[in-house]
Design a protein around this motif. Structure first.
Motif, PDB file in Angstrom:
ATOM      1  N   VAL A 141       0.833  -1.206   0.000  1.00 39.81           N
ATOM      2  CA  VAL A 141       0.000   0.000   0.000  1.00 39.81           C
ATOM      3  C   VAL A 141       0.872   1.262   0.000  1.00 39.81           C
ATOM      4  CG1 VAL A 141      -1.640   1.344   1.372  1.00 39.81           C
ATOM      5  CG2 VAL A 141      -1.980  -1.116   1.083  1.00 39.81           C
ATOM      6  N   MET A 142       1.931   1.258   0.840  1.00 38.80           N
ATOM      7  CA  MET A 142       2.823   2.418   0.879  1.00 38.80           C
ATOM      8  C   MET A 142       3.516   2.633  -0.465  1.00 38.80           C
ATOM      9  SD  MET A 142       2.613   3.993   3.744  1.00 38.80           S
ATOM     10  CE  MET A 142       4.093   4.997   3.701  1.00 38.80           C
ATOM     11  N   ARG A 143       3.893   1.545  -1.125  1.00 36.13           N
ATOM     12  CA  ARG A 143       4.525   1.681  -2.439  1.00 36.13           C
ATOM     13  C   ARG A 143       3.530   2.203  -3.468  1.00 36.13           C
ATOM     14  NH1 ARG A 143       7.869  -4.100  -2.471  1.00 36.13           N
ATOM     15  NH2 ARG A 143       9.496  -3.463  -0.991  1.00 36.13           N
ATOM     16  N   THR A 144       2.284   1.731  -3.359  1.00 35.27           N
ATOM     17  CA  THR A 144       1.244   2.210  -4.273  1.00 35.27           C
ATOM     18  C   THR A 144       1.024   3.705  -4.112  1.00 35.27           C
ATOM     19  OG1 THR A 144       0.145   0.056  -4.168  1.00 35.27           O
ATOM     20  CG2 THR A 144      -1.157   1.899  -4.976  1.00 35.27           C
ATOM     21  N   ALA A 151       9.404   6.979   4.977  1.00 33.38           N
ATOM     22  CA  ALA A 151       8.001   7.059   5.378  1.00 33.38           C
ATOM     23  C   ALA A 151       7.443   5.679   5.688  1.00 33.38           C
ATOM     24  CB  ALA A 151       7.184   7.726   4.270  1.00 33.38           C
ATOM     25  N   THR A 152       7.815   4.695   4.893  1.00 39.13           N
ATOM     26  CA  THR A 152       7.364   3.321   5.150  1.00 39.13           C
ATOM     27  C   THR A 152       7.894   2.814   6.478  1.00 39.13           C
ATOM     28  OG1 THR A 152       7.342   2.871   2.765  1.00 39.13           O
ATOM     29  CG2 THR A 152       7.350   0.977   4.233  1.00 39.13           C
ATOM     30  N   LEU A 153       9.148   3.164   6.763  1.00 40.46           N
ATOM     31  CA  LEU A 153       9.762   2.702   8.018  1.00 40.46           C
ATOM     32  C   LEU A 153       9.032   3.259   9.234  1.00 40.46           C
ATOM     33  CD1 LEU A 153      12.092   1.294   9.551  1.00 40.46           C
ATOM     34  CD2 LEU A 153      13.409   3.399   9.283  1.00 40.46           C
ATOM     35  N   PHE A 154       8.793   4.580   9.252  1.00 40.27           N
ATOM     36  CA  PHE A 154       8.260   5.217  10.451  1.00 40.27           C
ATOM     37  C   PHE A 154       6.734   5.227  10.520  1.00 40.27           C
ATOM     38  CE2 PHE A 154      12.563   7.016  10.389  1.00 40.27           C
ATOM     39  CZ  PHE A 154      12.938   6.773  11.697  1.00 40.27           C
ATOM     40  N   ARG A 155       6.056   5.028   9.391  1.00 41.29           N
ATOM     41  CA  ARG A 155       4.591   5.036   9.413  1.00 41.29           C
ATOM     42  C   ARG A 155       3.998   3.633   9.447  1.00 41.29           C
ATOM     43  NH1 ARG A 155       2.563   9.901   5.348  1.00 41.29           N
ATOM     44  NH2 ARG A 155       3.767  11.587   6.328  1.00 41.29           N
ATOM     45  N   VAL A 156       4.762   2.639   9.026  1.00 44.15           N
ATOM     46  CA  VAL A 156       4.230   1.279   8.961  1.00 44.15           C
ATOM     47  C   VAL A 156       5.057   0.310   9.794  1.00 44.15           C
ATOM     48  CG1 VAL A 156       3.717  -0.671   7.442  1.00 44.15           C
ATOM     49  CG2 VAL A 156       3.212   1.655   6.692  1.00 44.15           C
ATOM     50  N   GLU A 157       6.351   0.230   9.501  1.00 39.85           N
ATOM     51  CA  GLU A 157       7.186  -0.809  10.109  1.00 39.85           C
ATOM     52  C   GLU A 157       7.419  -0.579  11.600  1.00 39.85           C
ATOM     53  OE1 GLU A 157       9.832  -2.225   6.276  1.00 39.85           O
ATOM     54  OE2 GLU A 157      10.477  -0.457   7.392  1.00 39.85           O
TER      55      GLU A 157
END
Length: 242
Positions: A141-144, A151-157
């Motif tokens: 979803v983040m890549r989409t 952003a993927t690291l701190f918002r999802v992972e």
């Protein structure tokens, strides 16, 4: 109720078997020693050990987070450093303590290092595993949405890894007083470890048990504090658990 049962059994065995205090003191004598020696010995010693536990634990968290994020961000670093981290745990703390005391003296510095060394490994392992176990659909979803790696690291992972992170913190909290005592064994002029060193040759068992009781209480309080912080930082982690 369990604690009351253990204490009652403890006292019953001591009194019925007529065990001498210097071998195994009664619960009453342990608390009497705690009260009698608090102002003269145990109060200041507890404060010193508490500072070593707390600041050493905070240092371990900072180091563990940096290492875990680095290992997660680079497969090369993970392959090179992760085995070294595992190998570092095979080195006994009792061996490292005297060396640090020689280098840094009898101040608080070697104790902080020993506490940090004792605590950082479970935090690193749990955080790395938590970061690696994120739902792949969330990453997609983040890549989409054209989300950057940061952003993927701190918002999802990172949010997804918080429960694993706190699990590592709770495990490390149990090791914090052990590291502090080992550090004081290696060389100190105060602290609960120093009290244990002084009381054991004198067969002052009630003081030894009082010091151990204080170490246990501090460890439990730190564990409970981390559990409370986990509920605040990631309340979703407990949902669905019965």
């Amino acid at each position: 109720m369990v604690l009351i049962l253990v204490a009652a059994t403890w006292d019953l065995v001591v009194h019925l078997a007529h065990v001498q205090d210097y071998i195994f003191p009664s619960v009453e004598n342990v608390f009497r020693s705690l009260y009698k020696n608090w102002s003269s010995v145990l109060g200041s010693a507890t404060w010193i050990t508490f500072q070593e536990m707390l600041f050493g634990f905070l240092i371990s968290i900072a180091v563990a987070v940096i290492i875990a994020l680095s290992l997660h961000s680079s497969a090369t670093l993970r392959g090179a450093i992760y085995p070294l981290l595992i190998g570092s745990q095979a080195v006994p703390i009792v061996v490292i303590g005297p060396i640090l005391a020689i280098i840094f003296g009898y101040g608080i510095t070697p104790k902080l290092i020993i506490v940090a060394i004792s605590c950082f490994f479970p935090i690193v392992v749990n955080l790395v595993d938590g970061l690696a176990s994120v739902d792949p659909d969330l990453i997609k979803v983040m890549r989409t949405l054209d989300g950057s790696r940061l952003a993927t690291l701190f918002r999802v992972e990172v949010p997804s890894a918080l429960p694993s992170f706190f699990s590592g913190l709770r495990i490390a909290a149990v090791y914090a007083p052990i590291g502090a005592v080992f550090g004081e064994y290696a060389g100190s002029q105060n602290g609960l470890g120093y009290v244990l060193i002084q009381a054991t040759p004198q067969l002052n068992s009630d003081l030894v048990f009082a010091a151990v009781l204080l170490l246990t209480v501090m460890s439990i309080l730190l564990f409970m504090l981390l559990s409370f912080l986990e509920k605040i930082c990631c309340p979703w982690a407990g949902k669905g658990k019965k």
